[in-house]
Design a protein around this motif. Structure first.
Motif, PDB file in Angstrom:
ATOM      1  N   GLU A  31       0.842  -1.200   0.000  1.00 46.62           N
ATOM      2  CA  GLU A  31       0.000   0.000   0.000  1.00 46.62           C
ATOM      3  C   GLU A  31       0.879   1.253   0.000  1.00 46.62           C
ATOM      4  OE1 GLU A  31      -3.335   1.885   2.981  1.00 46.62           O
ATOM      5  OE2 GLU A  31      -3.513  -0.250   2.440  1.00 46.62           O
ATOM      6  N   ASP A  32       0.454   2.251  -0.760  1.00 44.53           N
ATOM      7  CA  ASP A  32       1.229   3.475  -0.900  1.00 44.53           C
ATOM      8  C   ASP A  32       0.283   4.626  -1.241  1.00 44.53           C
ATOM      9  OD1 ASP A  32       3.411   5.156  -1.010  1.00 44.53           O
ATOM     10  OD2 ASP A  32       4.468   4.026  -2.551  1.00 44.53           O
ATOM     11  N   GLN A  33       0.831   5.822  -1.410  1.00 47.45           N
ATOM     12  CA  GLN A  33       0.031   6.982  -1.777  1.00 47.45           C
ATOM     13  C   GLN A  33       0.638   7.695  -2.975  1.00 47.45           C
ATOM     14  OE1 GLN A  33      -0.325   9.192   2.066  1.00 47.45           O
ATOM     15  NE2 GLN A  33      -2.506   9.199   1.590  1.00 47.45           N
ATOM     16  N   ALA A  34      -0.226   8.305  -3.774  1.00 54.03           N
ATOM     17  CA  ALA A  34       0.197   9.162  -4.873  1.00 54.03           C
ATOM     18  C   ALA A  34      -0.139  10.596  -4.501  1.00 54.03           C
ATOM     19  CB  ALA A  34      -0.516   8.764  -6.163  1.00 54.03           C
ATOM     20  N   PHE A  35       0.802  11.508  -4.780  1.00 52.89           N
ATOM     21  CA  PHE A  35       0.595  12.923  -4.511  1.00 52.89           C
ATOM     22  C   PHE A  35       0.556  13.704  -5.818  1.00 52.89           C
ATOM     23  CE2 PHE A  35       3.305  12.002  -0.517  1.00 52.89           C
ATOM     24  CZ  PHE A  35       2.193  11.490   0.148  1.00 52.89           C
ATOM     25  N   ALA A  36       0.175  14.956  -5.734  1.00 54.66           N
ATOM     26  CA  ALA A  36       0.100  15.824  -6.908  1.00 54.66           C
ATOM     27  C   ALA A  36       1.476  15.989  -7.545  1.00 54.66           C
ATOM     28  CB  ALA A  36      -0.458  17.188  -6.508  1.00 54.66           C
ATOM     29  N   THR A  37       1.552  15.726  -8.851  1.00 60.92           N
ATOM     30  CA  THR A  37       2.799  15.924  -9.603  1.00 60.92           C
ATOM     31  C   THR A  37       2.641  16.969 -10.702  1.00 60.92           C
ATOM     32  OG1 THR A  37       2.276  14.219 -11.238  1.00 60.92           O
ATOM     33  CG2 THR A  37       3.442  13.511  -9.237  1.00 60.92           C
ATOM     34  N   PHE A 249      -1.242  18.760   0.159  1.00 55.35           N
ATOM     35  CA  PHE A 249      -0.980  17.808  -0.915  1.00 55.35           C
ATOM     36  C   PHE A 249      -0.679  16.389  -0.428  1.00 55.35           C
ATOM     37  CE2 PHE A 249       0.162  21.804  -3.239  1.00 55.35           C
ATOM     38  CZ  PHE A 249      -0.848  21.706  -4.194  1.00 55.35           C
ATOM     39  N   THR A 250      -0.368  16.223   0.855  1.00 55.73           N
ATOM     40  CA  THR A 250      -0.027  14.885   1.349  1.00 55.73           C
ATOM     41  C   THR A 250      -0.947  14.387   2.454  1.00 55.73           C
ATOM     42  OG1 THR A 250       1.499  15.667   3.066  1.00 55.73           O
ATOM     43  CG2 THR A 250       2.410  15.344   0.851  1.00 55.73           C
ATOM     44  N   GLY A 251      -1.524  15.302   3.217  1.00 57.63           N
ATOM     45  CA  GLY A 251      -2.355  14.911   4.350  1.00 57.63           C
ATOM     46  C   GLY A 251      -1.595  14.866   5.656  1.00 57.63           C
ATOM     47  N   PHE A 252      -0.291  15.152   5.623  1.00 55.69           N
ATOM     48  CA  PHE A 252       0.498  15.129   6.864  1.00 55.69           C
ATOM     49  C   PHE A 252       1.641  16.136   6.776  1.00 55.69           C
ATOM     50  CE2 PHE A 252       1.650  11.522   4.128  1.00 55.69           C
ATOM     51  CZ  PHE A 252       2.952  11.843   3.793  1.00 55.69           C
TER      52      PHE A 252
END
Length: 271
Positions: A31-37, A249-252
């Protein structure tokens, strides 16, 4: 987890940032996350596993060929089994040169590329699965994109306008109002914003924030600068402004980012 990038041919260099191969094989879900690029991507799953994204409280399985729109809010995804993702990463303003649909409609989502591209995408996917080598797969993908660029090219003047505006927004010393950029380009602010959104799915202001965030993300990952230094180097007003945008953009907070546990740096267009 294995990741490789490959350069496109000369004709596609202005449109394709890179091709890539992302391979994940695990017995338990990864499991991972994608951020705005600021970039859109097309991915072909050539493995036997499943690629999923989170939608609220559950995960849904992605199509075998997927178009990733502009991801603005952090998006959680996971890999189950053996997945081999062959992808093409567009520059922020170039996916529109290959698609007839409104780019903005794909924002913050993953779309079945079979539906958009029709039979040609289905044939390409089958050919990629049957190809005997990575080189053959890259050639097939490149030939498809060259054909799409020929048949779906947009107005060149608009493309050049967006390209010029993006170059200005990417400057480290850019602190001007977008109205001044429009004036230098010889167009109205309204026209500039409309064309920019048409090609990128983003407003100039939002794109500028994403570009600055990606610069800060890479510096956070290096783990050798203070947050104050990163904020200053990346053009933020102060540290609190930087942390606020990073959280958006990340939540943290940036202090919570663990680069060794994330694949987001692979997708960064600023590296």
């Amino acid at each position: 987890m294995k990741y490789q990038e490959f350069q496109p041919c000369a004709l596609l260099k202005p449109y394709i940032k890179c091709y890539y191969l992302f391979e994940v094989s695990t017995e338990v879900p990864f499991e991972d996350q994608a951020f705005a690029t600021g970039c859109m991507e097309v991915m072909f799953n050539l493995g036997s596993g499943h690629w999923q994204i989170s939608t609220g409280n559950q995960f849904v399985t992605n199509p075998r060929v997927e178009l990733w729109g502009q991801i603005i809010q952090p998006l959680t995804f996971r890999s189950i089994g053996h997945n081999i993702m062959l992808g093409a990463r567009f520059f922020p303003h170039t996916a529109a040169c290959f698609l007839q649909d409104e780019i903005q409609q794909f924002n913050d989502g993953v779309t079945d590329f079979h539906v958009i591209g029709g039979n040609g995408v289905q044939i390409l996917h089958e050919q990629l699965l049957e190809a005997a080598s990575l080189q053959q797969r890259l050639a097939l993908l490149e030939n498809y994109l060259l054909d799409q660029l020929t048949t779906k090219a947009k107005h060149w003047n608009k493309f050049l306008l967006v390209n010029n505006v993006m170059r200005e927004l990417q400057r480290d010393d850019f602190f001007e109002n977008i109205t001044q950029v429009a004036h230098r380009q010889g167009v109205s602010l309204r026209h500039l914003q409309k064309v920019f959104q048409e090609y990128t799915g983003l407003s100039p202001k939002l794109y500028s924030k994403i570009h600055r965030f990606q610069n800060s993300l890479l510096k956070v990952a290096q783990q050798d600068l203070s947050l104050t230094s990163i904020a200053y180097n990346c053009g933020y007003f102060d540290q609190s402004h930087f942390i606020r945008d990073f959280k958006t953009f990340t939540g943290f907070a940036p202090s919570s980012f663990s680069p060794e546990r994330s694949s987001v740096l692979f997708a960064s267009p600023n590296k």
